[in-house]
Scaffold this motif. Sequence first.
Motif, PDB file in Angstrom:
ATOM      1  N   MET A 117      70.818  46.375  11.857  1.00 31.22           N
ATOM      2  CA  MET A 117      69.494  46.968  11.904  1.00 31.22           C
ATOM      3  C   MET A 117      68.526  46.007  12.594  1.00 31.22           C
ATOM      4  N   PRO A 118      68.004  46.378  13.758  1.00 31.59           N
ATOM      5  CA  PRO A 118      67.003  45.514  14.413  1.00 31.59           C
ATOM      6  C   PRO A 118      65.858  45.211  13.460  1.00 31.59           C
ATOM      7  N   ASP A 119      65.440  43.965  13.436  1.00 29.77           N
ATOM      8  CA  ASP A 119      64.385  43.567  12.507  1.00 29.77           C
ATOM      9  C   ASP A 119      63.049  43.413  13.230  1.00 29.77           C
ATOM     10  N   LEU A 120      62.081  42.909  12.507  1.00 27.61           N
ATOM     11  CA  LEU A 120      60.733  42.770  13.072  1.00 27.61           C
ATOM     12  C   LEU A 120      60.737  41.828  14.273  1.00 27.61           C
ATOM     13  N   VAL A 121      61.563  40.777  14.203  1.00 28.28           N
ATOM     14  CA  VAL A 121      61.640  39.835  15.331  1.00 28.28           C
ATOM     15  C   VAL A 121      62.145  40.550  16.580  1.00 28.28           C
ATOM     16  N   SER A 122      63.091  41.475  16.417  1.00 23.46           N
ATOM     17  CA  SER A 122      63.608  42.234  17.561  1.00 23.46           C
ATOM     18  C   SER A 122      62.472  42.972  18.262  1.00 23.46           C
ATOM     19  N   TYR A 123      61.671  43.664  17.475  1.00 21.11           N
ATOM     20  CA  TYR A 123      60.567  44.443  18.061  1.00 21.11           C
ATOM     21  C   TYR A 123      59.464  43.523  18.584  1.00 21.11           C
ATOM     22  N   ASN A 124      59.167  42.455  17.855  1.00 18.72           N
ATOM     23  CA  ASN A 124      58.158  41.511  18.349  1.00 18.72           C
ATOM     24  C   ASN A 124      58.560  40.954  19.709  1.00 18.72           C
ATOM     25  N   THR A 125      59.852  40.692  19.873  1.00 19.37           N
ATOM     26  CA  THR A 125      60.357  40.147  21.133  1.00 19.37           C
ATOM     27  C   THR A 125      60.141  41.131  22.274  1.00 19.37           C
ATOM     28  N   LEU A 126      60.484  42.390  22.049  1.00 22.54           N
ATOM     29  CA  LEU A 126      60.309  43.396  23.104  1.00 22.54           C
ATOM     30  C   LEU A 126      58.828  43.640  23.396  1.00 22.54           C
ATOM     31  N   ILE A 127      58.003  43.663  22.361  1.00 25.77           N
ATOM     32  CA  ILE A 127      56.560  43.821  22.560  1.00 25.77           C
ATOM     33  C   ILE A 127      56.023  42.672  23.408  1.00 25.77           C
ATOM     34  N   TYR A 128      56.512  41.483  23.124  1.00 26.65           N
ATOM     35  CA  TYR A 128      56.143  40.301  23.917  1.00 26.65           C
ATOM     36  C   TYR A 128      56.558  40.478  25.377  1.00 26.65           C
ATOM     37  N   VAL A 177      51.310  39.305  11.396  1.00 26.97           N
ATOM     38  CA  VAL A 177      50.213  38.776  12.202  1.00 26.97           C
ATOM     39  C   VAL A 177      50.711  38.466  13.611  1.00 26.97           C
ATOM     40  N   VAL A 178      51.958  37.994  13.709  1.00 28.56           N
ATOM     41  CA  VAL A 178      52.531  37.700  15.030  1.00 28.56           C
ATOM     42  C   VAL A 178      52.632  38.974  15.857  1.00 28.56           C
ATOM     43  N   THR A 179      53.039  40.086  15.223  1.00 25.49           N
ATOM     44  CA  THR A 179      53.132  41.369  15.927  1.00 25.49           C
ATOM     45  C   THR A 179      51.772  41.745  16.514  1.00 25.49           C
ATOM     46  N   TYR A 180      50.760  41.716  15.668  1.00 25.74           N
ATOM     47  CA  TYR A 180      49.416  42.086  16.132  1.00 25.74           C
ATOM     48  C   TYR A 180      48.908  41.126  17.212  1.00 25.74           C
ATOM     49  N   ASN A 181      49.116  39.835  17.009  1.00 24.69           N
ATOM     50  CA  ASN A 181      48.643  38.864  17.998  1.00 24.69           C
ATOM     51  C   ASN A 181      49.296  39.084  19.359  1.00 24.69           C
ATOM     52  N   THR A 182      50.591  39.423  19.334  1.00 23.77           N
ATOM     53  CA  THR A 182      51.297  39.686  20.590  1.00 23.77           C
ATOM     54  C   THR A 182      50.723  40.912  21.286  1.00 23.77           C
ATOM     55  N   LEU A 183      50.460  41.968  20.511  1.00 23.43           N
ATOM     56  CA  LEU A 183      49.864  43.175  21.087  1.00 23.43           C
ATOM     57  C   LEU A 183      48.454  42.912  21.595  1.00 23.43           C
ATOM     58  N   ILE A 184      47.682  42.198  20.825  1.00 25.15           N
ATOM     59  CA  ILE A 184      46.306  41.884  21.232  1.00 25.15           C
ATOM     60  C   ILE A 184      46.321  41.090  22.536  1.00 25.15           C
ATOM     61  N   ASP A 185      47.251  40.157  22.643  1.00 23.51           N
ATOM     62  CA  ASP A 185      47.376  39.377  23.872  1.00 23.51           C
ATOM     63  C   ASP A 185      47.741  40.286  25.045  1.00 23.51           C
ATOM     64  N   GLY A 186      48.649  41.238  24.798  1.00 18.59           N
ATOM     65  CA  GLY A 186      49.009  42.190  25.848  1.00 18.59           C
ATOM     66  C   GLY A 186      47.833  43.028  26.287  1.00 18.59           C
ATOM     67  N   GLY A 187      47.008  43.466  25.314  1.00 21.65           N
ATOM     68  CA  GLY A 187      45.822  44.239  25.650  1.00 21.65           C
ATOM     69  C   GLY A 187      44.838  43.436  26.473  1.00 21.65           C
ATOM     70  N   CYS A 188      44.651  42.170  26.111  1.00 19.88           N
ATOM     71  CA  CYS A 188      43.723  41.316  26.855  1.00 19.88           C
ATOM     72  C   CYS A 188      44.235  41.035  28.261  1.00 19.88           C
ATOM     73  N   GLY A 219      45.706  45.234   5.524  1.00 14.14           N
ATOM     74  CA  GLY A 219      45.848  44.136   4.579  1.00 14.14           C
ATOM     75  C   GLY A 219      46.259  42.811   5.169  1.00 14.14           C
ATOM     76  N   LEU A 220      46.223  42.679   6.487  1.00 12.62           N
ATOM     77  CA  LEU A 220      46.553  41.406   7.124  1.00 12.62           C
ATOM     78  C   LEU A 220      45.277  40.702   7.562  1.00 12.62           C
ATOM     79  N   CYS A 221      45.272  39.397   7.435  1.00 18.31           N
ATOM     80  CA  CYS A 221      44.092  38.619   7.818  1.00 18.31           C
ATOM     81  C   CYS A 221      44.278  38.021   9.204  1.00 18.31           C
ATOM     82  N   PRO A 222      43.396  38.326  10.134  1.00 17.63           N
ATOM     83  CA  PRO A 222      43.483  37.680  11.452  1.00 17.63           C
ATOM     84  C   PRO A 222      43.400  36.166  11.304  1.00 17.63           C
ATOM     85  N   ASP A 223      44.144  35.454  12.105  1.00 16.13           N
ATOM     86  CA  ASP A 223      44.089  33.996  12.036  1.00 16.13           C
ATOM     87  C   ASP A 223      43.349  33.437  13.249  1.00 16.13           C
TER      88      ASP A 223
END
Length: 1001
Positions: free
Chosen positions: A344-355, A382-393, A412-416
């Motif tokens: 089962m692909p995990d969150l890291v799998s999707y974070n990698t592709l989003i990156y 938070v890493v998922t969101y940060n990667t997407l935010i970076d892509g948007g920027c 429920g996640l706190c931006p860092d």
Amino acid sequence: MTLSFRPSSTTFFSKTITLFLKPHFRFYPFSTNPQIDNSVNPHFHSAVTQPEFLLRVLNSVKHRPLTALRFFRWVEKQPNFHRSETAFVAILDILAKNGFMKPAYWVMEKAIEVKVDGGVLDVLVGIGCGRNSEVSVKLLDLLIQVFAKKLILEKCLMVFYKMVNNGLLPDVRNCNRVLKLLKDKSMVNEVEEVYSVMIKCQIRPTIVTFNTMMDSRCKEGEVGRAVEVLDVMRMFGCDPNDVSYNVLVNGLSGKGEFDRAKELIEQMSMLGLKVSAHTYNPLIRGFCKKEMFEEANDLRREMLGRGALPTVVTYNTIMYSLCRLGRVSDARRYLDVMVNEDLMPDLVSYNTLIYGYSRLGNFAEALLLFSELRSKNLVPSVVTYNTLIDGGCRTGNLDIAKGMKDDMIKHGLCPDVVTFTILVRGFCQMGNLPMAKELFDEMLSRGLKPDCIAYTTRIVGELKLGNPSKAFGMKEEMKAEGFPPDLITYNVLINGLCKLGNFDDANELVQKMRLEGIVPDHVTYTSIIHAHLISGLLRKAEEVFSDMLKKGIHPSVVTYTVLIHSYAVRGRLDFAKKYFDEMQDKGVSPNVITYNALIYGLCKENMMDVAYNLFAEMESKGVSPNKYTYTILINENSNLQYWQDALKLYKDMLDREIKPDSCTHSALMKHLSKDYKLLAVLRLENVIREGDTWKSVGFINLDSKEINSTWIAEGFVKLEESKNNSHFRAIHVFEKGGFLEPFLGKLCAKSRVLKALICKAMDLRETLVHEIPNVINKLTKLRNFLAFHRYYEEKYSVLGFITGVLMEKGIKNLTSLQNMCYVEVDHGGVDLIEEMKMLRQLRKLGLRRVKRELVNALSAAIEEMQHLESLNITAIAEDEIIDLTLPKLRRLHLKARLDKFYLNGVNHILIEKGALLSLEHLKLEKIPQLKVVPSGIKHLDKLKAIDLVDMPDEFVKSIDPDEGQDRWIIKHVSIVFIRQWFGPKFYDYEIRTINSSSKES
């Protein structure tokens, strides 16, 4: 006597306890409940305030540790308790002597909490030097254990050295804990020192000790010294385990010593140790870092053959490396591979592709993946969101990026700090400084402390808007907040001043940073050089570059790129080429921006052939083109009215999932009237993506005259005749089909683009092209020819998984070839094989569908290939016997039945589980470098006899029935013949045998 507990009583003990106390002392009930403390006998309050009285009480119950512990806990909780190290040592001594080490652990933690541990240490060391050394050592070990769990390294070392300096030897488990803490902090010298002390004090190391030492040395890059530990282990009678080998495989893989790493894996298998994904993953990661993806996939298949199933981490490693190189589509296929293997692909799998998609600028696809991971009940981090935010920027979608920040808060996640830094940088780059400041202030209001990167990002924004005073104000603010300006901060300021033309201020800042002990680096100089180049001060830029070299600062790829770009745009290609050659001579590899700069200059001067050659060169060197590369080439092709070439480049962009931008469309459609541009773009992309439903595609110039048309139907390319088609320089196939052949031969002579692209490299991997016309044989400078297709979706077959291509006679002309995979040689037969004798520069050769009758010719051809390192041979059928005589190779893949097999320079043979299942007789003759028995022989259940002829002594001794360490590998074989030749004649040999009963005759 027994302890009795009454349900209604609020005290801990009944009066029966008093019968065990000394006559001169009466022991009264007490409670740990502060609300009833008034009921406690006043005598016990003396124990709270008078340490001597407390010691007398504890001493009176020293044989009843639980009573002593409960009393101590009660006393310790009293507000006016006078804490002393002697009281803690007393209760610890009672507990240790009675074997109550878990309660003692709590007491030791309390001693550390109330800061009397230093006194406890001194008392215990003093006692240990006397009669009670055993108990003291036990308690000192406990103190190290507690410090280790709390990760207080300094205290661990203090206790360790106080013990050994006073002749008290710590338990080896605590030594191991200290070693691990030091290793985790990369304190390599201290690790070696503690290990040395252990050996001097004769503290016998364990397997954990040795594994920690190996890991420490590997992390420091001293892999050779780590491997030496294996010999030390054996001296101590300690056998390495799977962890030992995994550590070394990891270290060797990180250093790029892949062959040695694979040898260790073979040793593991021979020793019967567990070979798992943990063993292979570092090696796969090493191959991926070197962009050796074929080797990584081979290793993955080897894992499956050994029963070491790949994990999600295995695939995530490959996916990340592919995404890093922009090969996101290839990476995404591994999601399906994982699912097919019940992973089962995990969150890291999707974070990698989003990156990966974010870096490519395909923000829409990144958002779709974000939705998909949520649909699979994966929770974004938070890493998922940060990667997407970076892509948007990166793509200018700042509103969406800012909305993602709000969405993460909603869930429920706190931006860092990283979240806000990305957004601040994005808005600064777009010139929206008020919003950047608002986000920076929001970060502060959330209690997040900006780091050096966050401050530097704000400084960049202020400088970009031409406000150096505010930028320097931010520098002082960050200094006041405890972040003194570092090299990066100074470089940002110097770069900003240079861009504003304030060269004097920039030079003054360089002097100031030197006074503060910060040495300027290549970034500092590159900023100054770049600014002078932009201002047209080329001579001054050259002076700064010369000064940089004199000071021993090595120019980076960016330094050379700004110089190349500046001269290329001015048409001074001789200077641009000079720096391009110089950087490579000095070991600085050009990147895509470097190539783009030079390609732009060549296009500007109408030197298209040279530009295409450079385009081919960058790909052959593993530098992937980006949208700017394509836009530059498309623009010049449009200027020259080479419409088909422009279209081909545009299609290639989409195939590679490189998103064209408005500049690309403008370059492609510049000769269309304005009203038709948008319609043409939409129609073009739809047509290109529609696969097998192609319509005609035409280009209209400003006077609306049709220049040319390309008709494409069901993958078939037809070039419509016109009066002026001499400008055609490339054939474009719009789908992965086998329809290249009829056109390549016809038009290759006229196709300057195609010639440039394949002059040194032709890459037809994963296409369905199956026949290569003999016109290819005219490309005498061709170095790399890669043409094959893997059938991932079909049932796996050793012989049918990969298909190659058919080639015609004339291959002997390709004398520059270094890599060729895969040619199906049954088509050309012996004549084709004979021509291969001329390919003497080959390093890597892959042949498929090999027949038995081709073996002699093939062996003779391979003998001429003095540089051959890698050979891949696949038979035409499962029952086809292939016997080859081979030179020294680094890698051999042989998929065929064997009758006999001669190997001269091989030092390792891998027989995967499931291979050679019908083999009954194996002969190994005169292989001087093969000193290790192939462990895979144990899988050959039908093997009846092994014939060893003139094999090395080490090999023969390893299967000795009495002392051979590898005897277990061949114990199922009925008989083994061992022959040693002593004369020139056929019968001049001595022979001995080993049979399955383990007797030698």
